[in-house]
Design a protein around this motif. Structure first.
Motif, mmCIF file in Angstrom:
data_model
loop_
_atom_site.group_PDB
_atom_site.id
_atom_site.type_symbol
_atom_site.label_atom_id
_atom_site.label_comp_id
_atom_site.label_asym_id
_atom_site.label_seq_id
_atom_site.Cartn_x
_atom_site.Cartn_y
_atom_site.Cartn_z
ATOM 1 N N GLU A 492 0.832 -1.206 0.000
ATOM 2 C CA GLU A 492 0.000 0.000 0.000
ATOM 3 C C GLU A 492 0.867 1.257 0.000
ATOM 4 O O GLU A 492 0.567 2.239 -0.688
ATOM 5 C CB GLU A 492 -0.924 -0.022 1.223
ATOM 6 N N ALA A 493 1.964 1.223 0.764
ATOM 7 C CA ALA A 493 2.866 2.377 0.796
ATOM 8 C C ALA A 493 3.507 2.601 -0.571
ATOM 9 O O ALA A 493 3.623 3.744 -1.042
ATOM 10 C CB ALA A 493 3.934 2.164 1.866
ATOM 11 N N LEU A 494 3.920 1.512 -1.227
ATOM 12 C CA LEU A 494 4.521 1.638 -2.557
ATOM 13 C C LEU A 494 3.515 2.200 -3.557
ATOM 14 O O LEU A 494 3.839 3.115 -4.325
ATOM 15 C CB LEU A 494 5.011 0.268 -3.024
ATOM 16 N N ASP A 495 2.301 1.674 -3.520
ATOM 17 C CA ASP A 495 1.285 2.153 -4.461
ATOM 18 C C ASP A 495 0.980 3.624 -4.225
ATOM 19 O O ASP A 495 0.854 4.400 -5.187
ATOM 20 C CB ASP A 495 0.008 1.310 -4.312
ATOM 21 N N ALA A 496 0.885 4.029 -2.971
ATOM 22 C CA ALA A 496 0.623 5.440 -2.665
ATOM 23 C C ALA A 496 1.779 6.329 -3.119
ATOM 24 O O ALA A 496 1.563 7.433 -3.648
ATOM 25 C CB ALA A 496 0.374 5.610 -1.169
ATOM 26 N N LEU A 497 3.010 5.851 -2.931
ATOM 27 C CA LEU A 497 4.170 6.626 -3.365
ATOM 28 C C LEU A 497 4.169 6.814 -4.881
ATOM 29 O O LEU A 497 4.411 7.923 -5.383
ATOM 30 C CB LEU A 497 5.454 5.918 -2.929
ATOM 31 N N LEU A 498 3.868 5.744 -5.631
ATOM 32 C CA LEU A 498 3.870 5.845 -7.086
ATOM 33 C C LEU A 498 2.740 6.747 -7.583
ATOM 34 O O LEU A 498 2.919 7.499 -8.543
ATOM 35 C CB LEU A 498 3.744 4.451 -7.709
ATOM 36 N N VAL A 499 1.596 6.692 -6.921
ATOM 37 C CA VAL A 499 0.495 7.605 -7.284
ATOM 38 C C VAL A 499 0.915 9.051 -7.035
ATOM 39 O O VAL A 499 0.649 9.946 -7.860
ATOM 40 C CB VAL A 499 -0.779 7.252 -6.484
ATOM 41 N N PHE A 500 1.575 9.295 -5.914
ATOM 42 C CA PHE A 500 2.044 10.646 -5.592
ATOM 43 C C PHE A 500 3.044 11.124 -6.655
ATOM 44 O O PHE A 500 2.971 12.259 -7.130
ATOM 45 C CB PHE A 500 2.683 10.644 -4.210
ATOM 46 N N LEU A 501 4.001 10.264 -7.001
ATOM 47 C CA LEU A 501 5.005 10.652 -7.992
ATOM 48 C C LEU A 501 4.364 10.924 -9.343
ATOM 49 O O LEU A 501 4.748 11.867 -10.050
ATOM 50 C CB LEU A 501 6.065 9.553 -8.114
ATOM 51 N N ARG A 502 3.378 10.097 -9.726
ATOM 52 C CA ARG A 502 2.683 10.318 -10.998
ATOM 53 C C ARG A 502 1.910 11.621 -10.973
ATOM 54 O O ARG A 502 1.924 12.383 -11.947
ATOM 55 C CB ARG A 502 1.748 9.142 -11.281
ATOM 56 N N HIS A 503 1.240 11.886 -9.867
ATOM 57 C CA HIS A 503 0.421 13.101 -9.771
ATOM 58 C C HIS A 503 1.278 14.352 -9.886
ATOM 59 O O HIS A 503 0.847 15.356 -10.460
ATOM 60 C CB HIS A 503 -0.345 13.101 -8.446
ATOM 61 N N HIS A 504 2.499 14.298 -9.359
ATOM 62 C CA HIS A 504 3.386 15.461 -9.394
ATOM 63 C C HIS A 504 4.363 15.400 -10.566
ATOM 64 O O HIS A 504 5.372 16.111 -10.580
ATOM 65 C CB HIS A 504 4.159 15.585 -8.077
ATOM 66 N N ASP A 505 4.046 14.527 -11.535
ATOM 67 C CA ASP A 505 4.827 14.438 -12.770
ATOM 68 C C ASP A 505 6.293 14.130 -12.494
ATOM 69 O O ASP A 505 7.191 14.588 -13.197
ATOM 70 C CB ASP A 505 4.714 15.737 -13.580
ATOM 71 N N LEU A 506 6.539 13.314 -11.452
ATOM 72 C CA LEU A 506 7.901 12.924 -11.110
ATOM 73 C C LEU A 506 8.240 11.520 -11.588
ATOM 74 O O LEU A 506 9.393 11.097 -11.516
ATOM 75 C CB LEU A 506 8.106 12.999 -9.590
ATOM 76 N N LEU A 507 7.228 10.794 -12.054
ATOM 77 C CA LEU A 507 7.428 9.419 -12.492
ATOM 78 C C LEU A 507 7.652 9.414 -14.003
ATOM 79 O O LEU A 507 6.814 8.988 -14.780
ATOM 80 C CB LEU A 507 6.208 8.571 -12.126
ATOM 81 N N ARG A 508 8.812 9.908 -14.391
ATOM 82 C CA ARG A 508 9.095 10.096 -15.812
ATOM 83 C C ARG A 508 10.010 8.998 -16.346
ATOM 84 O O ARG A 508 10.763 8.378 -15.596
ATOM 85 C CB ARG A 508 9.750 11.459 -16.054
ATOM 86 N N VAL A 509 9.909 8.786 -17.649
ATOM 87 C CA VAL A 509 10.842 7.891 -18.330
ATOM 88 C C VAL A 509 11.541 8.683 -19.421
ATOM 89 O O VAL A 509 11.008 9.675 -19.925
ATOM 90 C CB VAL A 509 10.116 6.675 -18.938
ATOM 91 N N ALA A 510 12.739 8.254 -19.741
ATOM 92 C CA ALA A 510 13.525 8.940 -20.762
ATOM 93 C C ALA A 510 13.419 8.170 -22.070
ATOM 94 O O ALA A 510 13.739 6.974 -22.116
ATOM 95 C CB ALA A 510 14.987 9.047 -20.324
ATOM 96 N N ALA A 511 12.944 8.842 -23.114
ATOM 97 C CA ALA A 511 12.878 8.210 -24.433
ATOM 98 C C ALA A 511 14.288 8.065 -24.990
ATOM 99 O O ALA A 511 15.117 8.958 -24.855
ATOM 100 C CB ALA A 511 12.013 9.040 -25.376
#
Length: 837
Positions: A492-511
């Motif tokens: 649950e903590a991991l899922d919440a962290l990833l949702v937070f990172l996605r919401h703040h546009d921090l979960l990026r990938v490099a093309a």
């Protein structure tokens, strides 16, 4: 550095094994495979008896190629009834439509739960339900259900109504051939189940193994439901638990899977050697408990052998629960090989086990080498095996063990050195996987360091409790529920962290540029030579290869890395228009010397396939930087605009343009975010606008008129492509007949071009002879799926061009279509992915 820190060296028989693997690879990638053999030859020429060993390597290469060719799956005979069932239906207007549904029976061979509660089944022994005495089809059929049947287990007989077609996915040479991958598994037909078809029926008893696994999983899900308080668990972090234990991702969503991938920790969900390691650790815990009760056990059996014996049941249990994916099979073979070495009293080397597993898998199924999951798994373990001695040495020198101090000081040192080691190994793994990740997924995660805190938590907290909960479920789900509750806290903590990172546009990938196979080989050779040089510096003088050999390998590696893309780039007088095979949609990639543009991107829907991620983006990045001068949407329909969203999110784009109309709300919201993230604003184009680029590329906007007032498809952009003063093509988007008739009246012969991209995928509603007369093409192309539900390209369209004597190519039949203008005379060269009659 002590000699123990030296990298593991290969025995000659292991070089022979690698030469054999290169021979298998030559079945699909002959150039890269031959160059890999050349690299092995160079390494062996630097050893005694190098010439004789080289001859042996060539023999191994040739024998493996012949063996792989012999073992390549061949389609079985197709009974007459199946040919009739898979034939398209023809409407009164002459349009080719999907086949009519047919009632079938078959045996369930395997099942794969998919995200969003979907289910994929593979069926064998297929017969028509109306003719039970008809000859069965001995091949396999694959079908995916969006709403899965309640019971569909291996060994059960299925009765279901499907539209059956030969396996025919989107064919683009720059991406992995899914048809061939399915053929490797013996699958040559696919079925689709529609909403108005009868619900599938399953009868008979399943295999005892499948039935027992289903019963255990049902009890496990019952315990999970207690933790969830009876609420729907789809999309909940609890859905990670059955994925980790039973390889069942049905409770997860595609968004959850994508967040894990973008964070660089999706491998922790894919069952592999890491999970067998957790299972072995569970066996060791049982061994420890037994040793506390019976200390004399180690007088009869040495500790290493006891670990193998007690770990084997847990490993087999993990293999059984996970339904034996190819990555688990690889790890299981490694476990068996190491266990054998332990019982024989031989030294254990990680790389030896990896190569032994590779040899066994190639012997059993040579085409397994082309499975991206196995490639990633082998590359990751190989990187660990080759880098671990260096990492151990570097961390040991940087963080020497404390000679004094209490328990907490030693604990702090162990945690710090372990974290640094994990970070270094993770970085090296990312470097080793870079070509595979770039080729298979176009983009690589930026937040891969999340592995450092997550993997220890997964191994020390989550997995042991999940194994314990499975054991308790065999007694009572109520006993397992409290354990599952504790195990789910990190999830649950991991899922919440990833949702937070996605919401703040921090979960990026490099093309990244997607490498040619030869370029990937060059990258690995550079890594190996660099690693060898680091090791040589730490050894005694005189060890390692000569500077001449190193320099030659580095030069060859750089040439392999860079030359393919350079040679494949358009020449100064060359222009390419590639009509991608994106199914029911349209995507055009325009390339010329010094620039590239994407005109439409194919379909993408909020809860459906994203052609931008899996087709358009990968094709645009193949052998090229992920950069485009122009991205243009002819109109905002999802089958044209949707595939551009991934490109806008991950590529460097200079200009984005469209007709100014608003897309569907969900698509428009994602488009707004993508444009904001890229710092772009939509440029609105209309009749009379001209876009010019260095290299002689000119795009003329012919439609819609500036005054606007049009709706839907009639407002679609119509573009005329001109290269170095000569027309190349006219692309019509989805413009309807009224728009085309007005264009023919306004512009007349000024529309002339050798290639016409038909409007609206070849719909009869866009049939416009006057426009065709004005363009006067020598080639006509329609972007559509074969035997689609709309009948594109329509029978009237086909008849029109047949009467004119002009060839009509459609992507459904021919796959990707590439039109190249070459040479000073400007001849058109047409290449299709499929050479259909």
């Amino acid at each position: 550095m002590p000699s123990a820190d030296a990298p593991p060296s290969l025995l000659f028989r292991q070089y022979c094994l690698l030469a054999g693997a290169a021979g298998v690879a030559a079945l699909r990638e002959p150039l890269a495979a031959c160059l890999a053999l050349a690299v092995l030859t160079v390494y062996n020429l630097a050893t005694p008896r190098g010439l004789g060993r080289t001859a042996v390597l060539v023999v191994c290469f040739s024998l493996a190629l012949g063996y792989a060719s012999f073992r390549e799956p061949q389609p079985p005979p197709v009974p007459d009834w199946l040919e009739r069932a898979a034939a398209p239906t023809v409407s009164p207007a002459g349009d080719n439509l999907p086949p009519a549904p047919v009632a079938l029976t078959g045996l369930v061979e395997s099942r794969e739960p998919l995200p969003e509660n979907r289910l994929r089944l593979i069926l064998t022994d297929i017969r028509p339900a109306a003719e039970p005495t008809a000859p069965s089809y001995t091949g396999k059929l694959i079908v995916t259900f969006n709403t899965p049947p309640a019971q569909a287990l291996r060994g059960m007989e299925a009765r279901l109504t499907l539209r059956v077609t030969p396996v025919r996915s989107y064919t683009n040479p720059q991406v992995q051939d899914r048809d061939r991958l399915l053929a490797d598994a013996g699958i040559f037909f696919t079925g689709s189940h529609g909403k108005n078809m009868p619900w599938p029926e399953f009868s008979g008893r399943p295999d005892w193994s499948a039935g027992l696994r289903a019963a255990l999983q049902a009890r496990f899900l019952s315990a999970l439901s207690m933790v969830a308080g009876g609420e729907d668990m789809t999309g909940s972090p609890l859905g990670y638990a059955p994925a980790l234990m039973f390889n069942d991702r049905s409770l997860l969503t595609s968004e959850q899977i994508q967040r894990l991938a973008d964070a660089g920790i999706i491998h922790s969900l894919a069952l592999s050697g890491m999970h067998l390691g957790y299972a072995t650790a569970a066996g060791c815990i049982v061994l420890w408990g037994l040793a506390r009760l019976r200390p004399g056990i180690f007088l009869r059996l040495s500790r290493p052998r006891a670990v193998v014996l007690f770990g084997l049941p847990a490993v087999l249990l993990c293999l059984w629960m996970g339904q034996a994916p190819v990555t688990l099979i690889r790890a299981f073979f490694m476990f068996l090989f190491w266990g054998l070495l332990i019982f024989l009293g031989r030294p254990k080397v990680l790389l030896d086990g990896l190569l032994a597993a590779l040899g066994l898998m190639l012997l059993l199924t040579p085409t397994a080498l082309f499975d991206i999951r196995l490639q990633l798994s082998f590359a990751a373990v190989g990187a660990i095996a080759l880098s671990l001695p260096l990492v151990t040495s570097v961390v040991g020198k940087a963080l020497p063990k404390p000679t004094s101090g209490g328990f907490f000081k030693r604990l702090a040192h162990s945690c710090l050195s372990g974290g640094c080691s994990l970070m270094l190994v993770s970085t090296i793994i990312q470097l080793a996987l870079l070509p595979l990740a770039a080729f298979g997924f176009t983009a690589t995660p930026v937040l891969a360091p999340l592995n450092v805190p997550w993997l220890p938590v997964l191994g020390v907290w989550v997995m042991p409790l999940l194994y314990l909960s499975v054991a308790l479920c065999a007694i009572s789900p109520a006993l397992a529920a409290p354990v599952l509750y504790i195990a789910a806290l990190p999830l649950e903590a991991l899922d919440a962290l990833l949702v937070f990172l996605r919401h703040h546009d921090l979960l990026r990938v490099a093309a990244l540029p997607r490498p040619y196979p030869v370029s990937a080989l060059g990258w690995w050779v550079l890594l190996l030579v660099g690693g060898e040089m680091l090791y040589a510096r730490s050894r005694a003088a005189g060890r390692g290869y000569s500077p001449a050999v190193r320099a030659g390998l580095c030069a060859a590696a750089v040439a392999m890395l860079l030359a393919p893309a350079h040679l494949a780039a358009p020449g100064s007088r060359e222009a390419r228009l590639t009509v991608l095979d994106v199914g029911s949609g349209q995507a055009l990639l325009l390339e010329w010397s010094g620039g590239r543009a994407l005109l439409d991107g194919g379909p993408a829907f909020p809860k459906g396939t994203d052609s931008g991620r899996f087709i358009t983006g990968p094709v645009a990045a193949y052998g090229a930087m992920p950069r485009l001068d122009l991205v243009l949407a002819s109109h905002p329909d999802a089958d044209h605009l949707g595939g551009l969203l991934f490109v806008l999110e991950h590529f460097q784009v200079d200009t984005f343009g469209g007709n100014g109309y608003r897309a569907h709300p969900e698509v428009a919201e994602r488009l707004d975010r993508a444009l904001a993230g890229a710092g772009l604003r939509e440029q609105v184009y209309a009749r009379g606008d001209v876009l010019e680029y260095p290299g002689g590329m000119r795009l003329e906007v012919l439609w819609p008129p500036k005054e606007g007032g049009l709706k839907g498809n009639d407002a679609s952009l119509v573009i005329r492509i001109i290269h170095q003063g000569r027309p190349l093509a006219v692309a019509c988007g989805d413009a309807g007949r009224p728009a085309l008739e007005k264009l023919a009246h306004l512009d007349g012969r000024a529309l002339a071009a050798p290639v016409l991209i038909l409007s609206h995928h070849g719909s009869a509603g866009a049939l416009c002879p006057a426009f065709y007369d004005a363009v006067a093409p020598g080639l006509v192309v329609a972007s559509c799926r074969q035997n689609n539900q709309w009948g594109f390209p329509a029978g009237r369209i086909r008849d029109e061009w047949m009467a004119r004597g002009i060839p009509l190519l459609d992507t459904g039949k021919y796959g990707q279509i590439r039109i190249t203008r070459e040479g000073p005379a400007g001849e058109l060269v047409i290449r299709t992915a499929r050479n259909e009659p």
